[in-house]
Design a protein around this motif. Structure first.
Motif, PDB file in Angstrom:
ATOM      1  N   LEU A   1       0.865  -1.178   0.000  1.00 11.04           N
ATOM      2  CA  LEU A   1       0.000   0.000   0.000  1.00 11.04           C
ATOM      3  C   LEU A   1       0.894   1.216   0.000  1.00 11.04           C
ATOM      4  O   LEU A   1       1.806   1.319   0.831  1.00 11.04           O
ATOM      5  N   HIS A   2       0.652   2.108  -0.928  1.00 12.55           N
ATOM      6  CA  HIS A   2       1.366   3.381  -0.902  1.00 12.55           C
ATOM      7  C   HIS A   2       0.718   4.195   0.209  1.00 12.55           C
ATOM      8  O   HIS A   2      -0.340   4.787   0.023  1.00 12.55           O
ATOM      9  N   ALA A   3       1.319   4.155   1.375  1.00 13.21           N
ATOM     10  CA  ALA A   3       0.686   4.738   2.560  1.00 13.21           C
ATOM     11  C   ALA A   3       1.761   4.976   3.608  1.00 13.21           C
ATOM     12  O   ALA A   3       2.863   4.451   3.512  1.00 13.21           O
TER      13      ALA A   3
ATOM     14  N   ILE B   1      -3.137   3.161   9.491  1.00 11.82           N
ATOM     15  CA  ILE B   1      -2.611   3.283   8.132  1.00 11.82           C
ATOM     16  C   ILE B   1      -3.210   4.512   7.480  1.00 11.82           C
ATOM     17  O   ILE B   1      -4.435   4.691   7.479  1.00 11.82           O
TER      18      ILE B   1
ATOM     19  N   SER C   1      -3.591   6.617   4.076  1.00 17.81           N
ATOM     20  CA  SER C   1      -3.409   6.510   2.632  1.00 17.81           C
ATOM     21  C   SER C   1      -3.968   7.757   1.962  1.00 17.81           C
ATOM     22  O   SER C   1      -5.020   8.255   2.340  1.00 17.81           O
TER      23      SER C   1
ATOM     24  N   LYS D   1      -0.068  12.805   4.572  1.00 19.43           N
ATOM     25  CA  LYS D   1       0.076  11.545   5.302  1.00 19.43           C
ATOM     26  C   LYS D   1       1.485  11.347   5.867  1.00 19.43           C
ATOM     27  O   LYS D   1       1.637  10.888   6.996  1.00 19.43           O
TER      28      LYS D   1
ATOM     29  N   LEU E   1      -7.982   2.557   9.206  1.00 23.77           N
ATOM     30  CA  LEU E   1      -7.595   3.024   7.874  1.00 23.77           C
ATOM     31  C   LEU E   1      -8.048   4.468   7.753  1.00 23.77           C
ATOM     32  O   LEU E   1      -9.238   4.756   7.876  1.00 23.77           O
TER      33      LEU E   1
ATOM     34  N   PHE F   1      -7.960   8.139   5.507  1.00 20.82           N
ATOM     35  CA  PHE F   1      -7.680   8.803   4.234  1.00 20.82           C
ATOM     36  C   PHE F   1      -7.659  10.301   4.501  1.00 20.82           C
ATOM     37  O   PHE F   1      -8.700  10.947   4.473  1.00 20.82           O
TER      38      PHE F   1
ATOM     39  N   LEU G   1      -8.108   1.802  -1.730  1.00 22.12           N
ATOM     40  CA  LEU G   1      -6.852   1.094  -1.460  1.00 22.12           C
ATOM     41  C   LEU G   1      -6.317   0.358  -2.689  1.00 22.12           C
ATOM     42  O   LEU G   1      -5.105   0.224  -2.846  1.00 22.12           O
TER      43      LEU G   1
ATOM     44  N   ALA H   1      -4.277   2.651  -4.326  1.00 24.45           N
ATOM     45  CA  ALA H   1      -3.042   2.968  -3.612  1.00 24.45           C
ATOM     46  C   ALA H   1      -2.075   1.791  -3.599  1.00 24.45           C
ATOM     47  O   ALA H   1      -0.992   1.895  -3.042  1.00 24.45           O
ATOM     48  N   SER H   2      -2.462   0.678  -4.183  1.00 29.58           N
ATOM     49  CA  SER H   2      -1.588  -0.494  -4.151  1.00 29.58           C
ATOM     50  C   SER H   2      -0.896  -0.659  -5.493  1.00 29.58           C
ATOM     51  O   SER H   2      -1.540  -0.658  -6.537  1.00 29.58           O
TER      52      SER H   2
END
Lengths: 292, 341
Positions: free
Chosen positions: A103-105, A116, A118, A125, A218, A220, A241, A244-245
């Motif tokens: 995950l780009h997070a 997390i 994201s 973030k 989670l 955002f 997500l 974001a992956s």
């Protein structure tokens, strides 16, 4: 290659080679506190190279290569060699890593549970996670990373990828005021992403980087505007997500199963916040109210 | 020993994986990645004793290859649903064909685009059917488009707008301008059906196409992978049919591909330890240069020997086009390249 080093971040062992000494020296300083295991074979290779031999000295510009390459990626001047190395490391993970769902997070953890965060670049973030990771007194958050969080498809756990945090623009001053200068890398002014300065995560966050944690929240985030908290459903969290992956599609059914489980088991919210202090307060509030 | 030599030895089974020092794997993995052979190696060494992190990486590679292969076969199914109802019969080529026919070389093999072969007279219909079902032209300029249509062995590549997968619709296996003209009608006419209902080239034609693709149609980029395909294909076919090498000889002659097929066999013997029948088992001058080209990678996965690569690049164009046309083509490309700066 003439100069090289090895760095382990989370589960990824990097081998980084360079035509120049400077980027390797900068990396060695930034990652001096990370555990080293020089006998372990590399998972990913990064190469920083001159397009032509004479460009090593004459108007040196750093091309980013490695196991995976982006054909039209622009080279960077040698003064930004450290940024090139970081970009190269991220690229190899984004395109090559298959063991976990990426995950780009960014994320922080406490008591074996993870928050997390994201969002697109500019959502805040990274800054939010970095500041939570530095919080004095009340917080004992550990920074898990500001670029990728890895979800284990078998256990559903989140794994840390605590690369040095790249602070951008206004976030630099905000963090400079709170941390020891020894934990900051050189200021890279005027990069394609604006000013960048790297923050070395706290020693305890690096020491704990192999400890998996359960995802608990989670979020955002959206920087700017009045403070807001809005619960979102599993479907919306799922769609956000997947975007974001970087390897959700490549993982096939395993990715679908991991993503489904993540959004079913983890409450998700969008949050808006006008400044870092209220952002952090919202995270703390949701931590006490929503985490079961 | 260089990493690329270690890779070839590991694939050939000449070298025990346990004999490598942990750090030797750095180069082997980088070279195998660069040659699109990493998952192949992972399948080859599934039972071997490996350092834990290499074993984990290889397990990832096997899992990823299985997903990619399912996706490739799904794409073939999509082509079937577009073309079959209209009576356009197509033959799967290369990686997708190996997977559909469940051949040994499909284990871990990377599959990029979907390559299919249709008879020349069905080319227009195949194109229209693909366009109706969501494939679109990749952005190309008029010169490239006309070049494909007038001189190449395939349509300009199409990409599916939803699935983002490319399809290459071939009508033969070498460019129309190539010095060698394989018998395309025989390729399609003598294709065979897999248990799953797809059509693939018959064994001898499949090996011919593999050799043509590697040695006659390109500058040997990715040559180690193509040679591995050839080696595994011929070994598997010869094990199932004692007359295979003879059939391959006859078929290569039909297509005018004797030289590339024989050279591929000798290279497979020299690099991967292929067992050849007596008539094939010669030593030819020039093979050594091909070997050097195939092994031109350093321990960081970088291409080496730029001069030799350039020679093979020029050779590939020389084979593909008559001299005057080549001159015109390179002139146009050069001008276009300058205009872009």
């Amino acid at each position: 290659m003439r100069h090289c080093t090895r760095i382990a971040v989370g589960p990824v062992q990097f081998r980084i080679g360079s035509d120049w000494a400077a980027p390797i020296a900068a990396l060695k300083t930034l990652y001096a506190g990370y555990p080293r295991d020089d006998a372990r074979p590399a998972d990913a290779t990064v190469r920083l190279f001159a397009a032509r031999p004479w460009r090593r000295w004459l108007r040196p510009s750093v091309h980013i290569g490695g196991d995976y390459i982006v054909p039209d990626a622009l080279p960077l001047p040698l003064s930004m060699g450290l940024l090139a190395a970081e970009m190269g490391m991220n690229l190899q993970v984004a395109l090559g890593w298959r063991r976990h769902m990426l995950l780009h997070a960014s994320a922080v953890a406490k008591d074996g549970r993870a928050v997390i965060l994201s969002g697109e670049s500019g959502s805040g973030k990274s800054t939010l996670a970095a500041l939570l990771g530095e919080k004095e007194g009340g917080g004992d958050w550990r920074l898990m990373g500001d670029e990728f969080i890895l979800i284990d498809p078998q256990s559903g756990d989140a794994l840390a990828f605590p690369r040095a945090v790249s602070l951008k623009n206004e976030a630099i001053a905000e963090v400079e005021a709170r941390v020891d200068a020894a934990r900051l890398g050189p200021l890279l002014a005027g990069t394609p992403k604006g000013d960048i300065r790297h923050l070395i995560p706290r020693a305890d966050a690096i020491a704990a980087m192999h400890e998996p944690v359960r995802p608990a929240l989670l979020l955002f985030p959206r920087f700017g505007g009045a403070p807001s908290i809005e619960r979102i459903g599993e479907g919306e969290a799922f769609v956000r997500l997947t975007e974001a992956s970087t390897n959700y599609v490549a993982l096939g059914e395993a990715g679908f199963a991991a993503m489904t489980r993540l959004v079913r088991e983890t409450p998700a919210f969008t949050i808006g916040y006008p400044d870092s202090a209220s952002g952090m307060a919202i995270v703390e509030q949701l931590w006490t109210e929503a985490v079961r | 020993m260089s990493a690329v030599e270690a890779l070839v030895d590991l694939l050939a089974g000449r070298r025990d994986a346990a004999s490598l020092a942990p750090r030797d794997w750095d180069g082997v993995v980088s070279v195998a990645r660069a040659e699109a052979l990493l998952a192949t190696l992972a399948c080859r060494l599934e039972e071997a004793a490996l350092p834990p992190s290499v074993a984990a990486l290889f397990a990832d590679q096997r899992a990823a290859a299985a997903v990619a292969q399912a996706q490739a076969l799904w794409e073939a199914e999509m082509a079937r649903r577009s073309l079959d109802p209209a009576g356009v019969e197509f033959v799967l080529l290369k990686g997708t064909a190996y997977a559909a026919a469940d051949l040994a070389c499909a284990a871990g093999r990377q599959i990029g685009d979907l390559d299919i072969l249709v008879p020349w007279h069905d080319l227009g219909r195949a194109e229209n059917l693909a366009l109706i079902d969501g494939w679109e032209w990749l952005k190309q300029d008029d010169y490239d488009d006309a070049y494909y249509r007038d001189h190449m062995h395939e349509l300009p590549p199409l990409i599916h707008k939803d699935r983002d997968r490319m399809i290459d619709v071939h009508h033969t296996i070498l460019p129309r301008t190539h010095r060698i003209t394989p018998d395309a009608l025989a390729l399609v006419g003598d294709a065979i059906r897999t248990p799953g209902g797809f059509r693939v080239l018959n064994p001898a034609d499949m090996a011919c196409h593999c050799a043509a693709h590697m040695l006659a149609d390109g500058d040997l980029q990715g040559g180690l992978r193509n040679l591995w395909d050839f080696h595994r294909l011929t070994a598997e076919f010869a094990a199932a049919d004692r007359g295979f090498w003879g059939k391959l000889d006859a078929r290569a002659e039909v297509h005018g591909l004797e030289k590339p097929v024989h050279r591929a066999a000798r290279l497979a013997r020299d690099l991967y330890g292929a067992q050849l029948p007596s008539g094939w088992n010669r030593i030819k001058p020039g093979d050594e240069r091909y070997q050097r080209r195939l092994l031109a990678r350093d321990d960081w996965g970088r291409a080496t020997d730029p001069l030799l690569q350039q020679i093979f690049y020029i050779r590939s164009h020389w084979l593909r086009m008559p001299p005057l046309m080549l001159a015109r083509h390179l002139w146009t490309k050069w001008r276009k390249g300058r205009a872009a700066i």
